[in-house]
Every structure is written in C-alpha cells, then in structure tokens.
Scaffold this motif. Structure first.
Motif, PDB file in Angstrom:
ATOM      1  N   UNK A   2      24.269   4.746  25.885  1.00 17.40           N
ATOM      2  CA  UNK A   2      23.799   4.967  24.512  1.00 17.40           C
ATOM      3  C   UNK A   2      24.671   5.988  23.795  1.00 17.40           C
ATOM      4  N   UNK A   3      24.849   5.745  22.486  1.00 18.44           N
ATOM      5  CA  UNK A   3      25.621   6.696  21.679  1.00 18.44           C
ATOM      6  C   UNK A   3      24.827   7.981  21.499  1.00 18.44           C
ATOM      7  N   UNK A   4      25.552   9.095  21.410  1.00 19.40           N
ATOM      8  CA  UNK A   4      24.889  10.391  21.184  1.00 19.40           C
ATOM      9  C   UNK A   4      24.409  10.457  19.732  1.00 19.40           C
ATOM     10  N   UNK A   5      23.169  10.898  19.559  1.00 14.86           N
ATOM     11  CA  UNK A   5      22.680  11.030  18.194  1.00 14.86           C
ATOM     12  C   UNK A   5      22.682  12.507  17.789  1.00 14.86           C
ATOM     13  N   UNK A  52       8.869  21.483  16.160  1.00 15.30           N
ATOM     14  CA  UNK A  52       9.237  20.681  14.993  1.00 15.30           C
ATOM     15  C   UNK A  52       7.999  20.394  14.143  1.00 15.30           C
ATOM     16  N   UNK A  53       6.905  20.030  14.791  1.00 15.24           N
ATOM     17  CA  UNK A  53       5.663  19.777  14.045  1.00 15.24           C
ATOM     18  C   UNK A  53       5.130  21.056  13.405  1.00 15.24           C
ATOM     19  N   UNK A  54       5.257  22.178  14.118  1.00 17.45           N
ATOM     20  CA  UNK A  54       4.797  23.449  13.546  1.00 17.45           C
ATOM     21  C   UNK A  54       5.548  23.751  12.242  1.00 17.45           C
ATOM     22  N   UNK A  55       6.852  23.488  12.266  1.00 15.53           N
ATOM     23  CA  UNK A  55       7.670  23.724  11.070  1.00 15.53           C
ATOM     24  C   UNK A  55       7.215  22.804   9.929  1.00 15.53           C
ATOM     25  N   UNK A  56       6.963  21.544  10.263  1.00 13.09           N
ATOM     26  CA  UNK A  56       6.521  20.592   9.240  1.00 13.09           C
ATOM     27  C   UNK A  56       5.179  21.016   8.651  1.00 13.09           C
ATOM     28  N   UNK A  57       4.293  21.518   9.507  1.00 13.39           N
ATOM     29  CA  UNK A  57       2.974  21.971   9.037  1.00 13.39           C
ATOM     30  C   UNK A  57       3.121  23.167   8.102  1.00 13.39           C
ATOM     31  N   UNK A  58       3.996  24.115   8.456  1.00  9.01           N
ATOM     32  CA  UNK A  58       4.203  25.296   7.598  1.00  9.01           C
ATOM     33  C   UNK A  58       4.718  24.876   6.220  1.00  9.01           C
ATOM     34  N   UNK A  59       5.651  23.916   6.199  1.00  9.11           N
ATOM     35  CA  UNK A  59       6.214  23.470   4.924  1.00  9.11           C
ATOM     36  C   UNK A  59       5.333  22.438   4.223  1.00  9.11           C
ATOM     37  N   UNK A  60       4.318  21.950   4.956  1.00  5.35           N
ATOM     38  CA  UNK A  60       3.387  20.949   4.421  1.00  5.35           C
ATOM     39  C   UNK A  60       4.122  19.677   3.986  1.00  5.35           C
ATOM     40  N   UNK A  61       5.018  19.219   4.854  1.00  3.23           N
ATOM     41  CA  UNK A  61       5.773  17.981   4.582  1.00  3.23           C
ATOM     42  C   UNK A  61       5.775  17.135   5.859  1.00  3.23           C
ATOM     43  N   UNK A  62       6.076  15.832   5.755  1.00  2.00           N
ATOM     44  CA  UNK A  62       6.172  15.013   6.974  1.00  2.00           C
ATOM     45  C   UNK A  62       7.344  15.488   7.844  1.00  2.00           C
ATOM     46  N   UNK A  63       7.233  15.214   9.134  1.00  2.00           N
ATOM     47  CA  UNK A  63       8.258  15.669  10.091  1.00  2.00           C
ATOM     48  C   UNK A  63       9.663  15.202   9.695  1.00  2.00           C
ATOM     49  N   UNK A  64       9.747  13.940   9.235  1.00  2.00           N
ATOM     50  CA  UNK A  64      11.079  13.384   8.925  1.00  2.00           C
ATOM     51  C   UNK A  64      11.715  14.024   7.704  1.00  2.00           C
ATOM     52  N   UNK A  65      10.932  14.819   6.979  1.00  2.00           N
ATOM     53  CA  UNK A  65      11.550  15.548   5.871  1.00  2.00           C
ATOM     54  C   UNK A  65      12.192  16.864   6.368  1.00  2.00           C
ATOM     55  N   UNK A  66      11.738  17.297   7.521  1.00  3.86           N
ATOM     56  CA  UNK A  66      12.316  18.519   8.112  1.00  3.86           C
ATOM     57  C   UNK A  66      13.512  18.145   8.988  1.00  3.86           C
ATOM     58  N   UNK A  67      13.322  17.168   9.856  1.00  2.00           N
ATOM     59  CA  UNK A  67      14.392  16.733  10.775  1.00  2.00           C
ATOM     60  C   UNK A  67      14.733  15.274  10.516  1.00  2.00           C
ATOM     61  N   UNK A  68      16.007  14.958  10.593  1.00  3.43           N
ATOM     62  CA  UNK A  68      16.435  13.574  10.358  1.00  3.43           C
ATOM     63  C   UNK A  68      17.714  13.312  11.149  1.00  3.43           C
ATOM     64  N   UNK A  69      17.989  12.031  11.366  1.00  3.83           N
ATOM     65  CA  UNK A  69      19.206  11.649  12.090  1.00  3.83           C
ATOM     66  C   UNK A  69      20.395  11.710  11.150  1.00  3.83           C
ATOM     67  N   UNK A  70      21.452  12.373  11.615  1.00  2.00           N
ATOM     68  CA  UNK A  70      22.668  12.415  10.807  1.00  2.00           C
ATOM     69  C   UNK A  70      23.381  11.069  10.984  1.00  2.00           C
ATOM     70  N   UNK A  71      23.725  10.401   9.879  1.00  2.07           N
ATOM     71  CA  UNK A  71      24.388   9.097  10.019  1.00  2.07           C
ATOM     72  C   UNK A  71      25.705   9.231  10.777  1.00  2.07           C
ATOM     73  N   UNK A  72      26.034   8.247  11.640  1.00  5.32           N
ATOM     74  CA  UNK A  72      27.299   8.335  12.390  1.00  5.32           C
ATOM     75  C   UNK A  72      28.491   8.278  11.446  1.00  5.32           C
ATOM     76  N   UNK A  73      29.598   8.956  11.807  1.00  8.61           N
ATOM     77  CA  UNK A  73      30.771   8.992  10.908  1.00  8.61           C
ATOM     78  C   UNK A  73      31.464   7.626  10.827  1.00  8.61           C
TER      79      UNK A  73
END
Lengths: 73, 148
Positions: A2-5, A52-73
């Motif tokens: 698998x490719x590294x994400x 990660x969920x704790x951070x999302x809860x503090x910011x009151x946003x969904x998890x994917x708004x805090x962390x996301x996959x960087x598109x491959x180059x």
C-alpha cells in the motif's frame, strides 16, 4: 504494497478561528502538552483517534475538518 | 529546542558522565590474581548494585536541577503531564535501547564462550548497558526533533 498516506490538519487555522486560541489553551483543553500541539501543527506527529476527536470536539467541527488526507503529488 | 529535547540531551550527557566516572573509579579496584576467584564475582556484584543505586540517585538529582534551571533560564513552566506522544516516544526509544542492550549481552556471552575472563564479560555487559542508555536517550531526542 500500500502507498503511504499523509495526514494533514487545520489545527492552526481552527485555533485562530476560535478567538485566536493559544497552543497552551488548546493543549490544556485536550489534555496534552503544548509541545504536542506544536508537533501536530508542524505535521511531526499524528495523534491517536481519541485525541483527534478531542480536538474536533473543542473546535466543534467534524473530524474531517480537523484532519484530512493530503492529496498525492 | 523544546523542553523534552533538552531533557533528553541532559539525560544523555548525565548517563555518559556517570558511567564513565564510575567505570574509571572502579576498574582499577578489581581484585588482582585468580580471574575466577569468588572475590571477582563479589566485586562485580557490588559493582552493578552500587552503579544502579548511584545512577538512580544522580538521575533524580539531575532531573530536579535541570527542571529548576530550565524554568529560570527559559521562563517557561515545566510540563507537568506525560501525554500520549511522550509515552509513544518513550516506548520507541526504550525498544531501540533494548536492542542495543541485547547486542551487548550477546557479545558478553560470546566473550565468555570464547574463554575470556569473567571480568571481560562483565565489562562488555557494562558497556552494553551504557550503550543502551545512550541509544535510548538519543533516540528520544531524535524522535522529539524529527517527529514520530
């Protein structure tokens, strides 16, 4: 094999959007050291799912708004 | 450089100094004569027991001193919690240190199997222990610096 994400995050932006919250304030709210927040923002540390969920809860946003996959180059 | 990086470097330096000074002080006091005499084994037993005790006491003193000096010099509070990143780095660094100790232990057993004296075996084991501490602390520094 698998490719590294690469996981990126918006923690720095979200801090500023939340009343310019300091790294120390965020660290205290999620129960880690300020250095860990620094490491997350610099992409040197990918936190556990729980943190990660704790951070999302503090910011009151969904998890994917805090962390996301960087598109491959 | 973060508090954790500085702490890892201080631990690295202190373990090198403690072990080097102790080794330099104790090695000339080895019992002379028969290398297989009971006194030789008693000496090495005391050697390691005292080393463990001295290391623990000095490490605690150095940690306290470092925290005080760091607070004064950097004007920042010492982190009072150990979070998940600290534990992960500690775990990874300990694992690498354990590999180094295992290599030292194997080399010590090889020395014994090749007919070298017990003192040689204990010295190799001691060096393996020091190498393991050095690798452990340096790995921790490396993970804090480069990410984990």
């Amino acid at each position: 094999m698998m490719d590294k994400i690469t996981i990126d995050n918006n923690v720095r932006r979200l801090r500023f959007n939340n009343g310019e919250m300091t790294q120390q304030q965020l660290a205290e709210q999620v129960g880690v050291t300020r250095q860990t927040i620094v490491a997350i923002e610099q992409g040197k540390y990918t936190p556990s799912l729980e943190l990660a969920f704790r951070l999302a809860v503090v910011f009151n946003v969904p998890l994917e708004e805090v962390f996301f996959l960087r598109p491959p180059p | 450089m973060s508090f954790q990086e500085r702490r890892a470097l201080v631990s690295l330096g202190s373990s090198i100094v403690i072990n080097a000074v102790y080794l330099a002080y104790m090695l000339p006091r080895q019992p002379a004569g028969d290398p297989y005499a009971p006194e030789v084994f008693r000496f090495w037993g005391e050697f390691f027991l005292i080393l463990i005790l001295v290391s623990i006491i000095i490490e605690i003193a150095v940690t306290i001193l470092f925290s005080i000096l760091n607070t004064i010099a950097m004007r920042e509070a010492v982190p009072t919690i150990t979070d998940e990143r600290d534990r992960l780095i500690e775990l990874k660094a300990s694992r690498i240190g354990f590999y180094a100790f295992t290599i030292g232990f194997l080399l010590a057993m090889i020395a014994l199997a090749m007919g070298m004296t017990p003192s040689t075996m204990f010295i190799i084991m001691m060096i393996g222990g020091v190498a393991s501490q050095v690798v452990d602390h340096f790995s921790a520094f490396w993970f804090y610096r480069r990410g984990v």
